[in-house]
Design a protein around this motif. Structure first.
Motif, mmCIF file in Angstrom:
data_model
loop_
_atom_site.group_PDB
_atom_site.id
_atom_site.type_symbol
_atom_site.label_atom_id
_atom_site.label_comp_id
_atom_site.label_asym_id
_atom_site.label_seq_id
_atom_site.Cartn_x
_atom_site.Cartn_y
_atom_site.Cartn_z
ATOM 1 N N ALA A 386 2.779 -7.102 58.703
ATOM 2 C CA ALA A 386 2.311 -7.465 60.039
ATOM 3 C C ALA A 386 2.806 -6.420 61.019
ATOM 4 C CB ALA A 386 2.821 -8.851 60.423
ATOM 5 N N VAL A 387 1.883 -5.772 61.734
ATOM 6 C CA VAL A 387 2.212 -4.676 62.636
ATOM 7 C C VAL A 387 1.745 -5.020 64.039
ATOM 8 C CG1 VAL A 387 1.856 -2.232 63.174
ATOM 9 C CG2 VAL A 387 2.106 -2.956 60.804
ATOM 10 N N THR A 388 2.610 -4.748 65.011
ATOM 11 C CA THR A 388 2.267 -4.964 66.422
ATOM 12 C C THR A 388 2.470 -3.679 67.193
ATOM 13 O OG1 THR A 388 2.972 -7.283 66.302
ATOM 14 C CG2 THR A 388 2.769 -6.304 68.491
ATOM 15 N N LEU A 389 1.429 -3.253 67.923
ATOM 16 C CA LEU A 389 1.485 -2.100 68.816
ATOM 17 C C LEU A 389 1.575 -2.627 70.238
ATOM 18 C CD1 LEU A 389 -0.007 -1.102 66.166
ATOM 19 C CD2 LEU A 389 -0.938 0.732 67.599
ATOM 20 N N THR A 390 2.568 -2.142 70.996
ATOM 21 C CA THR A 390 2.803 -2.647 72.350
ATOM 22 C C THR A 390 2.780 -1.517 73.344
ATOM 23 O OG1 THR A 390 4.244 -4.359 71.414
ATOM 24 C CG2 THR A 390 4.365 -4.016 73.796
ATOM 25 N N CYS A 391 2.041 -1.712 74.429
ATOM 26 C CA CYS A 391 2.036 -0.762 75.538
ATOM 27 C C CYS A 391 3.240 -1.094 76.416
ATOM 28 C CB CYS A 391 0.743 -0.913 76.345
ATOM 29 S SG CYS A 391 -0.093 0.645 76.622
ATOM 30 N N VAL A 392 4.214 -0.185 76.544
ATOM 31 C CA VAL A 392 5.463 -0.472 77.244
ATOM 32 C C VAL A 392 5.669 0.500 78.396
ATOM 33 C CG1 VAL A 392 6.563 -1.441 75.204
ATOM 34 C CG2 VAL A 392 6.756 1.011 75.664
ATOM 35 N N GLY A 393 6.635 0.112 79.273
ATOM 36 C CA GLY A 393 7.051 1.004 80.350
ATOM 37 C C GLY A 393 6.073 1.085 81.480
ATOM 38 N N THR A 394 5.247 0.069 81.672
ATOM 39 C CA THR A 394 4.229 0.139 82.730
ATOM 40 C C THR A 394 4.762 -0.319 84.064
ATOM 41 O OG1 THR A 394 3.472 -2.083 82.124
ATOM 42 C CG2 THR A 394 2.367 -0.217 81.085
ATOM 43 N N GLY A 395 5.952 -0.943 84.120
ATOM 44 C CA GLY A 395 6.534 -1.381 85.388
ATOM 45 C C GLY A 395 5.945 -2.702 85.846
ATOM 46 N N ASP A 396 6.445 -3.178 86.962
ATOM 47 C CA ASP A 396 5.970 -4.455 87.518
ATOM 48 C C ASP A 396 4.725 -4.230 88.358
ATOM 49 O OD1 ASP A 396 8.111 -5.726 86.356
ATOM 50 O OD2 ASP A 396 9.409 -5.370 88.114
ATOM 51 N N THR A 397 3.725 -5.050 88.133
ATOM 52 C CA THR A 397 2.489 -4.993 88.939
ATOM 53 C C THR A 397 2.133 -6.393 89.376
ATOM 54 O OG1 THR A 397 1.159 -5.172 86.927
ATOM 55 C CG2 THR A 397 1.600 -2.952 87.740
ATOM 56 N N GLU A 398 1.639 -6.479 90.588
ATOM 57 C CA GLU A 398 1.267 -7.794 91.106
ATOM 58 C C GLU A 398 0.020 -8.325 90.418
ATOM 59 O OE1 GLU A 398 0.924 -7.572 95.283
ATOM 60 O OE2 GLU A 398 3.047 -7.063 95.613
ATOM 61 N N PRO A 418 -1.030 -6.661 76.419
ATOM 62 C CA PRO A 418 -0.448 -5.327 76.166
ATOM 63 C C PRO A 418 -0.179 -5.056 74.685
ATOM 64 C CG PRO A 418 1.264 -6.799 76.923
ATOM 65 C CD PRO A 418 -0.018 -7.599 76.952
ATOM 66 N N THR A 419 -0.717 -5.934 73.805
ATOM 67 C CA THR A 419 -0.423 -5.738 72.385
ATOM 68 C C THR A 419 -1.708 -5.630 71.580
ATOM 69 O OG1 THR A 419 -0.288 -8.123 72.020
ATOM 70 C CG2 THR A 419 1.772 -6.954 72.510
ATOM 71 N N LEU A 420 -1.593 -4.894 70.451
ATOM 72 C CA LEU A 420 -2.645 -4.801 69.445
ATOM 73 C C LEU A 420 -2.003 -5.179 68.127
ATOM 74 C CD1 LEU A 420 -5.570 -3.964 68.673
ATOM 75 C CD2 LEU A 420 -4.682 -1.635 68.296
ATOM 76 N N GLU A 421 -2.516 -6.262 67.512
ATOM 77 C CA GLU A 421 -1.844 -6.812 66.348
ATOM 78 C C GLU A 421 -2.673 -6.641 65.086
ATOM 79 O OE1 GLU A 421 -0.803 -10.821 67.126
ATOM 80 O OE2 GLU A 421 0.658 -10.330 68.699
ATOM 81 N N PHE A 422 -1.972 -6.350 63.995
ATOM 82 C CA PHE A 422 -2.560 -6.306 62.655
ATOM 83 C C PHE A 422 -1.738 -7.279 61.805
ATOM 84 C CE2 PHE A 422 -3.419 -2.150 64.481
ATOM 85 C CZ PHE A 422 -4.766 -1.945 64.195
ATOM 86 N N PRO A 423 -2.237 -8.534 61.626
ATOM 87 C CA PRO A 423 -1.457 -9.527 60.865
ATOM 88 C C PRO A 423 -1.149 -9.061 59.458
ATOM 89 C CG PRO A 423 -3.253 -10.567 62.055
ATOM 90 C CD PRO A 423 -3.479 -9.099 62.174
#
Length: 554
Positions: A386-398, A418-423
């Motif tokens: 099971a693999v998860t790709l996460t987009c990180v470091g984008t900061g706080d947005t309203e 913010p994630t792309l998952e491959f179970p």
């Protein structure tokens, strides 16, 4: 005749010797005379006494003798026609030591450092005998023995030697002889460490070079490699460059042999060149920025890294100026690590290098990505994980941002997650992934991050072909998909015909094998009936194995 004289004569003083007979012969053919004297410095007188008190005839020799007359024989002779009678006198001339010289041993060949040399003070004549000796080197008194032994000769022993010998009458002095120590040595002018551009001279000398009796040949080496050869004892650098630095040695040769000088290190100092500044942003997550600065200089430079003019690190103090910063310094190198990097770390980075001769600077702009991509549990996994790709470091947005995912540059999907998952990831899912974040403030795309999926071999593709044109040629080819690469083995029955790795070469000269990534090709020349049969291709890697068969007919 009888002779009357003193037992010894003194050089330079006049002495008198009397030769006499107790009778007088009036015949002219009877002669009393002296033989063996030097008439130029001598006077001879005769006297006859005939009276009642005495009858005698005497010849008086008055002369001045030199040291060369020592042990010389004089004769007082009376002759009557062919008849002769004589008395012999052996001169004992007192003189200071004479006919002196210095004997050098060995007398031929080069004398090198460490050799043993003897100098003998030889006296040709002395009366009375020599009572003492004194040696001099270049006019300075040294030993007092007749034979001066120099064991373990040094360069400093080169010079002019003479000796003195003395007795009761005076002192004799030998002519000087030159002891030549054949030992090469290099000197640097103005110094062995000079600044770039300075006129510099390396000199290769043996003691007494200018007065050497024969022409010398000089061979120069740099870092043990031949440089030049000739009669010049100097190596000139009108404006020395950094590339001239190194270890120099020279070999001096004459007709007797050669000597090689100990190498001298020529060090050239110069200001820092333009530094090399590299910026690296880690693609896995994008949370680490590495700033590295290196420079060429001598002596070593002090390095400083700044961002937009604000000092971040120096090589002089390996103490980070911030909690997120890590500093590592070595000779002419400075490395700065910025952890938890983000947009605040963007800016113009500069590196300044300084030493006593000057300074230099380089700059480079870093734009840190707001978006980073993190793969969990790892960027390299086995099939089925099971693999998860996460987009990180984008900061706080309203507002809720929108995420777009790409694999190998092709759009996959778009969503507010913010994630792309491959179970259960498969080999076909591998590739280089990017994520794009869009919001009201703009968009940013992460660096491409590779995902590698390890999987066992799929079913191999096994094919055979028979070409009859120009003779029978059989071709059997096996290929497979897998990661990592598989080891392919082609078998017929229990015999291994060929494989991609770890097996011996084909035993038959008719069989030619071609290997490539996940592919094995076997060519059989002049196919015969015995080549027919069922061929099996086996594929295996660390993840598993698979096989396929083909019926090959001639």
């Amino acid at each position: 005749p009888s002779v009357t004289s003193s037992e010894e004569q003194t050089e330079g003083q006049r002495s008198t010797l009397e030769c006499s007979t107790p009778y007088v012969c009036l015949r002219d053919d009877i002669v009393l005379r002296w033989e063996g004297y030097d008439p130029q410095v001598s006077k001879v007188s005769s006297h006859v006494q005939l009276d009642t008190s005495r009858v005698s005839q005497q010849v008086t020799l008055t002369s001045s003798f030199t040291w060369k007359d020592h042990s010389k024989k004089l004769l007082c002779e009376v002759s009557d026609g062919s008849k002769r009678a004589s008395t012999e006198v052996v001169l004992r001339v007192r003189h200071a030591p004479k006919d002196m010289q210095v004997s050098l041993s060995p007398s031929s060949g080069n004398i090198g450092v460490g050799d043993t040399v003897t100098l003998s003070c030889q006296v040709g004549s002395s009366h009375p005998p020599v009572s003492g000796y004194q040696w001099y080197k270049d006019g300075v008194a040294m030993g007092t023995e007749r034979v001066l032994a120099l064991r373990g000769v040094r360069r400093e022993d080169h010079g002019r030697y003479h000796c003195k010998a003395q007795n009761a009458l005076g002192t004799g002095v030998s002519p000087p002889v030159t002891l030549r120590v054949f030992s090469a040595e290099i000197s640097a002018s103005p110094a062995a460490e000079v600044r770039e551009g300075t006129a510099t001279t390396l000199s290769c000398d043996v003691p007494g070079r200018e007065g050497h009796p024969e022409e010398l040949t000089y061979t120069w080496y740099k870092n043990s490699a031949w440089l030049k050869e000739g009669s010049a004892h100097t190596l000139l650098f009108p404006a020395v460059a950094a590339g001239d630095a190194g270890y120099y040695s020279c070999q001096v040769t004459n007709s007797q042999g050669s000597d090689t000088a100990q190498a001298i290190s020529l060090s050239v100092t110069y200001p820092p060149r333009i530094p090399t500044l590299t910026l690296f942003q880690e693609t896995q997550g994008g949370r680490l920025v590495i700033v590295r600065c290196t420079v060429d200089s001598h002596p070593p430079a002090t390095l400083a890294i700044d961002r937009d003019g604000a000092m971040l690190a120096t090589s002089g103090a390996q103490v980070a100026l911030g909690q997120r910063l890590g500093v590592t310094a070595s000779r002419n190198s400075l490395r700065l690590e910025i952890r938890d990097a983000g947009p605040r770390d963007s800016g113009k980075y500069g590196c300044t290098a300084s030493n006593v001769h000057g300074n230099a600077r380089a700059t480079k702009v870093l734009v840190t990505r707001a978006a980073g991509l993190l793969i969990q549990p790892s960027a390299e996994v086995t099939e089925g994980t099971a693999v998860t790709l996460t987009c990180v470091g984008t900061g706080d947005t309203e507002e809720e941002p929108l995420y777009t995912w790409y694999r190998n540059g092709r759009r996959l999907q778009e969503s507010s997650f913010p994630t792309l998952e491959f179970p259960s990831v498969r080999g076909d899912d591998a590739g280089a992934f990017q994520c794009q974040v869009r919001s009201r403030n703009g968009s940013d795309t992460s660096e491409a991050v590779p995902l590698r999926v390890l999987y066992p071999p799929r079913q191999p593709v096994l094919s055979s072909f028979l070409q009859s044109q120009g003779g029978h040629l059989g071709i059997i080819q096996c290929s497979v998909e897998s990661d990592p690469e598989s080891n392919l083995t082609l078998r017929r029955g229990d015999d291994a015909i060929a494989c991609t790795q770890g097996c011996p070469q084909a035993t038959s000269p008719r069989v030619h094998v071609t290997r490539s990534y996940n592919s094995l090709k076997v060519e059989i020349q002049d196919v015969v009936v015995e080549d027919e049969g069922i061929y099996v291709c086996q594929a295996g890697n660390s993840q598993g194995s698979a096989s396929a068969t083909v019926d090959f007919k001639a």
